[in-house]
Design a protein around this motif. Structure first.
Motif, PDB file in Angstrom:
ATOM      1  N   SER A 187       0.728  -1.667   0.251  1.00  8.38           N
ATOM      2  CA  SER A 187      -0.029   0.120   0.113  1.00  8.38           C
ATOM      3  C   SER A 187       1.309   1.625   0.107  1.00  8.38           C
ATOM      4  N   ALA A 188       0.621   1.983   0.255  1.00 10.43           N
ATOM      5  CA  ALA A 188       1.058   3.219   0.159  1.00 10.43           C
ATOM      6  C   ALA A 188       0.848   4.855   1.123  1.00 10.43           C
ATOM      7  N   VAL A 189       1.623   5.130   1.414  1.00  6.18           N
ATOM      8  CA  VAL A 189       1.276   6.642   2.584  1.00  6.18           C
ATOM      9  C   VAL A 189       0.294   7.512   1.727  1.00  6.18           C
ATOM     10  N   GLY A 190       0.061   7.496   0.439  1.00  2.33           N
ATOM     11  CA  GLY A 190      -1.084   8.706  -0.769  1.00  2.33           C
ATOM     12  C   GLY A 190      -2.379   7.843  -0.495  1.00  2.33           C
ATOM     13  N   TYR A 191      -2.313   7.155   0.409  1.00  2.45           N
ATOM     14  CA  TYR A 191      -4.115   7.215   1.718  1.00  2.45           C
ATOM     15  C   TYR A 191      -3.945   8.243   2.065  1.00  2.45           C
ATOM     16  N   TYR A 192      -3.446   8.942   2.450  1.00  2.00           N
ATOM     17  CA  TYR A 192      -3.574   9.995   3.765  1.00  2.00           C
ATOM     18  C   TYR A 192      -3.696  11.677   2.872  1.00  2.00           C
ATOM     19  N   GLY A 193      -3.605  11.576   1.543  1.00  2.00           N
ATOM     20  CA  GLY A 193      -3.092  12.922   0.389  1.00  2.00           C
ATOM     21  C   GLY A 193      -2.212  13.458   0.936  1.00  2.00           C
ATOM     22  N   THR A 194      -2.514  14.664   0.608  1.00  2.00           N
ATOM     23  CA  THR A 194      -1.233  15.685   1.102  1.00  2.00           C
ATOM     24  C   THR A 194      -1.112  16.795   2.401  1.00  2.00           C
ATOM     25  N   SER A 195      -0.087  17.064   2.809  1.00  2.00           N
ATOM     26  CA  SER A 195      -0.794  18.433   3.132  1.00  2.00           C
ATOM     27  C   SER A 195       1.099  19.188   4.300  1.00  2.00           C
ATOM     28  N   PHE A 196       0.927  20.112   3.880  1.00  2.00           N
ATOM     29  CA  PHE A 196       2.024  20.976   5.154  1.00  2.00           C
ATOM     30  C   PHE A 196       2.423  20.460   6.118  1.00  2.00           C
ATOM     31  N   THR A 197       1.233  20.534   6.481  1.00  2.00           N
ATOM     32  CA  THR A 197       1.059  20.219   8.162  1.00  2.00           C
ATOM     33  C   THR A 197       0.746  19.901   9.400  1.00  2.00           C
ATOM     34  N   GLU A 198      -0.914  18.918   8.307  1.00  2.00           N
ATOM     35  CA  GLU A 198      -0.552  17.469   9.305  1.00  2.00           C
ATOM     36  C   GLU A 198       0.044  16.668   9.271  1.00  2.00           C
ATOM     37  N   THR A 199       0.340  15.570  11.023  1.00  2.00           N
ATOM     38  CA  THR A 199       0.897  14.652  11.206  1.00  2.00           C
ATOM     39  C   THR A 199       0.514  13.532  11.011  1.00  2.00           C
ATOM     40  N   PHE A 200       0.367  11.821  10.391  1.00  2.00           N
ATOM     41  CA  PHE A 200      -0.051  10.731  10.661  1.00  2.00           C
ATOM     42  C   PHE A 200      -0.106   9.858  10.557  1.00  2.00           C
ATOM     43  N   THR A 201      -1.057   9.099  11.399  1.00  2.00           N
ATOM     44  CA  THR A 201      -0.688   8.482  12.782  1.00  2.00           C
ATOM     45  C   THR A 201      -1.567   7.017  11.739  1.00  2.00           C
ATOM     46  N   GLU A 202      -1.187   5.821  11.183  1.00  2.00           N
ATOM     47  CA  GLU A 202      -2.310   4.660  11.565  1.00  2.00           C
ATOM     48  C   GLU A 202      -4.233   4.823  11.942  1.00  2.00           C
ATOM     49  N   GLU A 203      -3.737   5.587  12.984  1.00  2.00           N
ATOM     50  CA  GLU A 203      -4.793   6.388  13.629  1.00  2.00           C
ATOM     51  C   GLU A 203      -5.595   7.265  12.564  1.00  2.00           C
ATOM     52  N   HIS A 204      -5.548   7.685  11.624  1.00  2.00           N
ATOM     53  CA  HIS A 204      -5.794   8.766  10.849  1.00  2.00           C
ATOM     54  C   HIS A 204      -7.305   7.635   9.571  1.00  2.00           C
ATOM     55  N   LYS A 205      -8.192   8.184  10.154  1.00  2.00           N
ATOM     56  CA  LYS A 205      -8.884   6.738   9.067  1.00  2.00           C
ATOM     57  C   LYS A 205      -9.324   7.639   7.927  1.00  2.00           C
ATOM     58  N   GLU A 206      -9.845   9.182   7.689  1.00  2.00           N
ATOM     59  CA  GLU A 206      -9.718   9.262   6.087  1.00  2.00           C
ATOM     60  C   GLU A 206      -8.661   9.377   5.159  1.00  2.00           C
ATOM     61  N   SER A 207      -9.512   8.793   4.472  1.00  2.00           N
ATOM     62  CA  SER A 207      -8.251   8.730   3.114  1.00  2.00           C
ATOM     63  C   SER A 207      -8.367  10.298   2.590  1.00  2.00           C
ATOM     64  N   GLY A 208      -6.856  10.824   1.578  1.00  2.00           N
ATOM     65  CA  GLY A 208      -7.174  11.821   1.239  1.00  2.00           C
ATOM     66  C   GLY A 208      -8.457  11.669  -0.441  1.00  2.00           C
ATOM     67  N   ASP A 209      -8.186  13.386  -1.070  1.00  2.00           N
ATOM     68  CA  ASP A 209      -9.302  13.149  -2.284  1.00  2.00           C
ATOM     69  C   ASP A 209      -9.000  13.667  -3.707  1.00  2.00           C
ATOM     70  N   ASP A 210      -6.987  13.131  -3.255  1.00  2.00           N
ATOM     71  CA  ASP A 210      -6.574  13.254  -4.625  1.00  2.00           C
ATOM     72  C   ASP A 210      -6.485  11.764  -5.402  1.00  2.00           C
ATOM     73  N   PHE A 211      -5.831  11.459  -7.097  1.00  2.00           N
ATOM     74  CA  PHE A 211      -5.496  10.549  -7.360  1.00  2.00           C
ATOM     75  C   PHE A 211      -4.623   8.228  -7.158  1.00  2.00           C
ATOM     76  N   LEU A 212      -3.359   9.379  -6.336  1.00  2.00           N
ATOM     77  CA  LEU A 212      -3.412   8.662  -5.135  1.00  2.00           C
ATOM     78  C   LEU A 212      -3.698   7.534  -4.287  1.00  2.00           C
ATOM     79  N   ALA A 213      -4.514   8.709  -3.200  1.00  2.00           N
ATOM     80  CA  ALA A 213      -5.627   8.171  -2.311  1.00  2.00           C
ATOM     81  C   ALA A 213      -7.127   7.323  -2.938  1.00  2.00           C
ATOM     82  N   GLU A 214      -6.764   8.046  -4.158  1.00  2.00           N
ATOM     83  CA  GLU A 214      -7.918   7.148  -4.216  1.00  2.00           C
ATOM     84  C   GLU A 214      -7.505   5.517  -4.849  1.00  2.00           C
ATOM     85  N   VAL A 215      -6.360   5.652  -5.538  1.00  2.00           N
ATOM     86  CA  VAL A 215      -6.117   4.116  -6.050  1.00  2.00           C
ATOM     87  C   VAL A 215      -5.856   2.983  -4.680  1.00  2.00           C
TER      88      VAL A 215
END
Length: 301
Positions: A115-143
């Motif tokens: 899989s890939a960290v692309g799940y989370y979408g992109t951000s300059f400010t957020e920090t993502f762990t596995e507890e973050h359930k919501e996926s991003g809204d770009d192409f890679l996140a959808e993949v």
């Protein structure tokens, strides 16, 4: 231990095969055509994805299934056709893996799915762990979202599933690092875009190590961030790379130029996300490379 690998000829699959066979395990690599493959100690090639093949007959009783199959994200500009290949290759391969698992009389204990960290979408400010359930809204996140959904069906077969969300994998022969080296070798290295975007990197040895760790530790399941514990911003990555190579760091690559050259693929270098490997840390995975400079020195010096 017997491990089946789909996508075993890629750079991660090759490194994983070497690790497993060196430890005395048996590896079964799924391939469309084994006539041009040279088998070696501990490795057996199993044909699949073409008429008349019955891989389940050769894989019954495997302990683990590792799915690394999919079109390379870095192999060309992301045209509409390329995007379709990226998506379809992952979905179709994972469905084929599921078809094999359903047919096995003796199921594997675990499916380790790339899989890939692309799940989370992109951000300059957020920090993502596995507890973050919501996926991003770009192409890679959808993949990634659809990829993991396909792999999740293994749970219905009482197979544990671990989704290995890889960060930017650093390797001395293949992958993103090799593409970044060229300007530095020409004494023209510098920041990509603003340089403030986060790069959640991981050394190839820790990619392989975390896969083996997930296979061997039954308490690990669900999303697993496969990144080093200390991500860096791109400007720090570039400065560290220049230092390791003993090259200058001065010529910035404008975002507009990179977008023109790379198209949608520019998201891989111009944007990013700060991702932490909380699950691996909580389960005491012993990272070999926690800091960037030692990782680059190992690969490049």
């Amino acid at each position: 231990m017997k491990v089946a690998i789909a996508g075993g000829s890629g750079f991660i699959g090759t490194a994983l095969t070497e690790r497993l066979t060196s430890e005395g395990h048996s590896v079964f690599i799924l391939t469309r055509d084994k006539s041009n493959k040279s088998e070696k100690a501990g490795v057996r090639f199993v044909e699949w994805l073409k008429d008349g093949t019955t891989p389940e007959e050769e894989l019954d009783g495997i302990d683990a299934f590792v799915n690394l199959a999919g079109e390379n994200l870095n192999s060309g500009r992301w045209t509409d056709e390329k995007k379709k290949q990226i998506m379809d290759s992952r979905i179709e391969a994972t469905r084929a893996v599921m078809d094999v698992i359903r047919k096995l009389e003796l199921k594997p204990e675990v499916l380790v799915n790339a899989s890939a960290v692309g799940y989370y979408g992109t951000s300059f400010t957020e920090t993502f762990t596995e507890e973050h359930k919501e996926s991003g809204d770009d192409f890679l996140a959808e993949v990634v979202k659809r990829w993991e959904e396909e792999a999740s069906h293994a749970q219905k077969e009482n197979v544990r599933v671990a989704y290995m969300r890889f960060g930017v994998v650093l390797d001395d022969e293949e992958g993103a690092l090799q593409k970044m080296l060229t300007p530095f070798k020409l004494f023209a290295g510098g920041p990509l875009g603003t340089g403030k975007q986060w790069m959640s990197w991981v050394h190839i040895d820790d990619v392989v190590g975390s896969i083996v760790y997930a296979i061997e530790h039954r308490e690990i399941s669900g999303p697993v961030n496969v990144t080093a514990p200390n991500p860096v911003q791109m400007k720090e990555f570039g400065k560290t790379l220049a230092d390791v190579l003993d090259r200058p760091y001065w010529l910035p690559a404008p975002s507009i130029a990179l977008k023109t050259i790379l198209g949608d693929m520019s998201v891989l270098v111009l944007e990013g996300q700060k991702v932490l490997p909380d699950k691996l840390e909580k389960h005491d995975y012993p990272f070999e490379y926690r800091e960037l400079k030692p990782a680059l020195q190992d690969l490049l010096v």
